[in-house]
Design a protein around this motif. Sequence first.
Motif, PDB file in Angstrom:
ATOM      1  N   MET A  14      44.047  47.747  46.213  1.00  0.00           N
ATOM      2  CA  MET A  14      45.117  46.827  45.890  1.00  0.00           C
ATOM      3  C   MET A  14      45.661  47.188  44.508  1.00  0.00           C
ATOM      4  SD  MET A  14      44.953  42.612  45.709  1.00  0.00           S
ATOM      5  CE  MET A  14      44.418  42.440  47.374  1.00  0.00           C
ATOM      6  N   ARG A  15      46.960  47.281  44.390  1.00  0.00           N
ATOM      7  CA  ARG A  15      47.583  47.597  43.105  1.00  0.00           C
ATOM      8  C   ARG A  15      47.326  46.478  42.103  1.00  0.00           C
ATOM      9  NH1 ARG A  15      52.975  47.650  44.850  1.00  0.00           N
ATOM     10  NH2 ARG A  15      53.416  47.007  42.732  1.00  0.00           N
ATOM     11  N   GLU A  16      47.302  46.833  40.819  1.00  0.00           N
ATOM     12  CA  GLU A  16      46.968  45.869  39.769  1.00  0.00           C
ATOM     13  C   GLU A  16      47.920  44.671  39.767  1.00  0.00           C
ATOM     14  OE1 GLU A  16      44.429  44.422  37.051  1.00  0.00           O
ATOM     15  OE2 GLU A  16      44.194  46.271  38.156  1.00  0.00           O
ATOM     16  N   GLY A  17      49.220  44.901  39.844  1.00  0.00           N
ATOM     17  CA  GLY A  17      50.181  43.795  39.859  1.00  0.00           C
ATOM     18  C   GLY A  17      50.007  42.894  41.062  1.00  0.00           C
ATOM     19  N   THR A  18      49.721  43.499  42.208  1.00  0.00           N
ATOM     20  CA  THR A  18      49.488  42.732  43.430  1.00  0.00           C
ATOM     21  C   THR A  18      48.223  41.904  43.299  1.00  0.00           C
ATOM     22  OG1 THR A  18      50.550  44.488  44.702  1.00  0.00           O
ATOM     23  CG2 THR A  18      49.202  42.917  45.925  1.00  0.00           C
ATOM     24  N   LYS A  19      47.191  42.495  42.706  1.00  0.00           N
ATOM     25  CA  LYS A  19      45.920  41.792  42.543  1.00  0.00           C
ATOM     26  C   LYS A  19      46.078  40.586  41.608  1.00  0.00           C
ATOM     27  CE  LYS A  19      42.839  44.342  41.006  1.00  0.00           C
ATOM     28  NZ  LYS A  19      41.836  45.171  40.429  1.00  0.00           N
ATOM     29  N   ILE A  20      46.842  40.750  40.532  1.00  0.00           N
ATOM     30  CA  ILE A  20      47.070  39.644  39.597  1.00  0.00           C
ATOM     31  C   ILE A  20      47.830  38.522  40.293  1.00  0.00           C
ATOM     32  CG2 ILE A  20      48.312  38.977  37.499  1.00  0.00           C
ATOM     33  CD1 ILE A  20      47.515  41.763  36.384  1.00  0.00           C
ATOM     34  N   HIS A  21      48.847  38.883  41.068  1.00  0.00           N
ATOM     35  CA  HIS A  21      49.605  37.873  41.819  1.00  0.00           C
ATOM     36  C   HIS A  21      48.690  37.141  42.799  1.00  0.00           C
ATOM     37  CE1 HIS A  21      52.927  35.963  43.881  1.00  0.00           C
ATOM     38  NE2 HIS A  21      52.444  36.417  45.028  1.00  0.00           N
ATOM     39  N   PHE A  22      47.822  37.889  43.487  1.00  0.00           N
ATOM     40  CA  PHE A  22      46.898  37.291  44.445  1.00  0.00           C
ATOM     41  C   PHE A  22      45.898  36.369  43.734  1.00  0.00           C
ATOM     42  CE2 PHE A  22      43.123  37.797  47.387  1.00  0.00           C
ATOM     43  CZ  PHE A  22      43.618  36.930  48.348  1.00  0.00           C
ATOM     44  N   ALA A  23      45.404  36.777  42.562  1.00  0.00           N
ATOM     45  CA  ALA A  23      44.471  35.939  41.792  1.00  0.00           C
ATOM     46  C   ALA A  23      45.144  34.630  41.399  1.00  0.00           C
ATOM     47  CB  ALA A  23      43.989  36.686  40.543  1.00  0.00           C
ATOM     48  N   ARG A  24      46.397  34.697  40.993  1.00  0.00           N
ATOM     49  CA  ARG A  24      47.130  33.464  40.648  1.00  0.00           C
ATOM     50  C   ARG A  24      47.276  32.555  41.860  1.00  0.00           C
ATOM     51  NH1 ARG A  24      51.550  36.591  36.986  1.00  0.00           N
ATOM     52  NH2 ARG A  24      50.290  36.663  35.099  1.00  0.00           N
ATOM     53  N   GLN A  25      47.546  33.155  43.003  1.00  0.00           N
ATOM     54  CA  GLN A  25      47.653  32.371  44.239  1.00  0.00           C
ATOM     55  C   GLN A  25      46.314  31.706  44.563  1.00  0.00           C
ATOM     56  OE1 GLN A  25      48.991  34.611  47.621  1.00  0.00           O
ATOM     57  NE2 GLN A  25      48.431  33.011  49.062  1.00  0.00           N
ATOM     58  N   LEU A  26      45.208  32.449  44.411  1.00  0.00           N
ATOM     59  CA  LEU A  26      43.886  31.889  44.664  1.00  0.00           C
ATOM     60  C   LEU A  26      43.579  30.730  43.715  1.00  0.00           C
ATOM     61  CD1 LEU A  26      41.784  35.119  45.298  1.00  0.00           C
ATOM     62  CD2 LEU A  26      42.439  33.391  46.987  1.00  0.00           C
ATOM     63  N   ARG A  27      44.046  30.807  42.466  1.00  0.00           N
ATOM     64  CA  ARG A  27      43.829  29.710  41.516  1.00  0.00           C
ATOM     65  C   ARG A  27      44.551  28.449  41.973  1.00  0.00           C
ATOM     66  NH1 ARG A  27      45.547  33.458  37.181  1.00  0.00           N
ATOM     67  NH2 ARG A  27      43.773  34.853  37.096  1.00  0.00           N
ATOM     68  N   ARG A  28      45.739  28.628  42.540  1.00  0.00           N
ATOM     69  CA  ARG A  28      46.503  27.466  43.034  1.00  0.00           C
ATOM     70  C   ARG A  28      45.897  26.885  44.301  1.00  0.00           C
ATOM     71  NH1 ARG A  28      50.823  30.932  41.639  1.00  0.00           N
ATOM     72  NH2 ARG A  28      51.009  31.571  43.808  1.00  0.00           N
ATOM     73  N   GLU A  29      45.195  27.717  45.078  1.00  0.00           N
ATOM     74  CA  GLU A  29      44.699  27.301  46.390  1.00  0.00           C
ATOM     75  C   GLU A  29      43.164  27.316  46.448  1.00  0.00           C
ATOM     76  OE1 GLU A  29      46.565  30.015  49.073  1.00  0.00           O
ATOM     77  OE2 GLU A  29      48.577  29.380  48.494  1.00  0.00           O
ATOM     78  N   MET A  30      42.522  26.850  45.398  1.00  0.00           N
ATOM     79  CA  MET A  30      41.062  26.855  45.365  1.00  0.00           C
ATOM     80  C   MET A  30      40.506  25.944  46.459  1.00  0.00           C
ATOM     81  SD  MET A  30      39.841  27.042  41.376  1.00  0.00           S
ATOM     82  CE  MET A  30      40.127  25.346  41.062  1.00  0.00           C
ATOM     83  N   THR A  31      39.334  26.315  46.946  1.00  0.00           N
ATOM     84  CA  THR A  31      38.659  25.482  47.939  1.00  0.00           C
ATOM     85  C   THR A  31      38.141  24.220  47.240  1.00  0.00           C
ATOM     86  OG1 THR A  31      36.471  26.439  47.553  1.00  0.00           O
ATOM     87  CG2 THR A  31      37.892  27.549  49.190  1.00  0.00           C
ATOM     88  N   THR A  32      37.739  23.259  48.038  1.00  0.00           N
ATOM     89  CA  THR A  32      37.189  22.022  47.484  1.00  0.00           C
ATOM     90  C   THR A  32      35.983  22.322  46.608  1.00  0.00           C
ATOM     91  OG1 THR A  32      37.977  20.768  49.378  1.00  0.00           O
ATOM     92  CG2 THR A  32      36.201  19.780  48.088  1.00  0.00           C
ATOM     93  N   ALA A  33      35.080  23.177  47.075  1.00  0.00           N
ATOM     94  CA  ALA A  33      33.884  23.516  46.301  1.00  0.00           C
ATOM     95  C   ALA A  33      34.259  24.224  44.993  1.00  0.00           C
ATOM     96  CB  ALA A  33      32.944  24.379  47.129  1.00  0.00           C
ATOM     97  N   GLU A  34      35.220  25.127  45.044  1.00  0.00           N
ATOM     98  CA  GLU A  34      35.650  25.825  43.827  1.00  0.00           C
ATOM     99  C   GLU A  34      36.246  24.843  42.821  1.00  0.00           C
ATOM    100  OE1 GLU A  34      36.719  30.199  45.728  1.00  0.00           O
ATOM    101  OE2 GLU A  34      38.301  28.682  45.565  1.00  0.00           O
ATOM    102  N   ARG A  35      37.083  23.927  43.301  1.00  0.00           N
ATOM    103  CA  ARG A  35      37.661  22.921  42.403  1.00  0.00           C
ATOM    104  C   ARG A  35      36.565  22.058  41.787  1.00  0.00           C
ATOM    105  NH1 ARG A  35      41.772  22.520  46.091  1.00  0.00           N
ATOM    106  NH2 ARG A  35      40.764  20.800  47.157  1.00  0.00           N
ATOM    107  N   TYR A  36      35.615  21.672  42.608  1.00  0.00           N
ATOM    108  CA  TYR A  36      34.515  20.826  42.159  1.00  0.00           C
ATOM    109  C   TYR A  36      33.705  21.520  41.067  1.00  0.00           C
ATOM    110  CZ  TYR A  36      31.108  17.086  42.875  1.00  0.00           C
ATOM    111  OH  TYR A  36      30.301  15.994  42.722  1.00  0.00           O
ATOM    112  N   LEU A  37      33.356  22.786  41.284  1.00  0.00           N
ATOM    113  CA  LEU A  37      32.587  23.526  40.285  1.00  0.00           C
ATOM    114  C   LEU A  37      33.418  23.786  39.035  1.00  0.00           C
ATOM    115  CD1 LEU A  37      29.880  24.791  39.600  1.00  0.00           C
ATOM    116  CD2 LEU A  37      30.665  26.904  40.664  1.00  0.00           C
ATOM    117  N   TRP A  38      34.689  24.087  39.200  1.00  0.00           N
ATOM    118  CA  TRP A  38      35.557  24.374  38.059  1.00  0.00           C
ATOM    119  C   TRP A  38      35.613  23.186  37.107  1.00  0.00           C
ATOM    120  CZ3 TRP A  38      36.969  27.799  34.961  1.00  0.00           C
ATOM    121  CH2 TRP A  38      38.107  27.702  34.170  1.00  0.00           C
TER     122      TRP A  38
END
Length: 117
Positions: free
Chosen positions: A1-25
Amino acid sequence: MREGTKIHFARQLRREMTTAERYLWTRLRRRQLSGCRFRRQHPLGPYIADFVCIEKMLVIEIDGSQHGEPGTDARRDAWLRHQGFKVIRCWNHDVVDRTDQVLASIAEALATPRPAG
């Protein structure tokens, strides 16, 4: 995965965290655990770690049913360990139902010194 694509995907994952991820965060953010700074959905090489403490070289992965293929996780863990990271894996239900035990495991890993090397 290209670096720019990976950063965009990481940002998307931050917006769409699972319930468990939000809870731990909510328990990891703002240096609440052992005074350590955690980042969420952070790119590391070819991977995106659910949570990472760069200072202590600790990666925390929250696993749900999508982690049924141990080969993929094993390759990822091996790569992260080769880079010097400790890896902790927790199940979604443990994060929600056994939060204190999960946090104790993370705190123990943070307190354990890394081997010199």
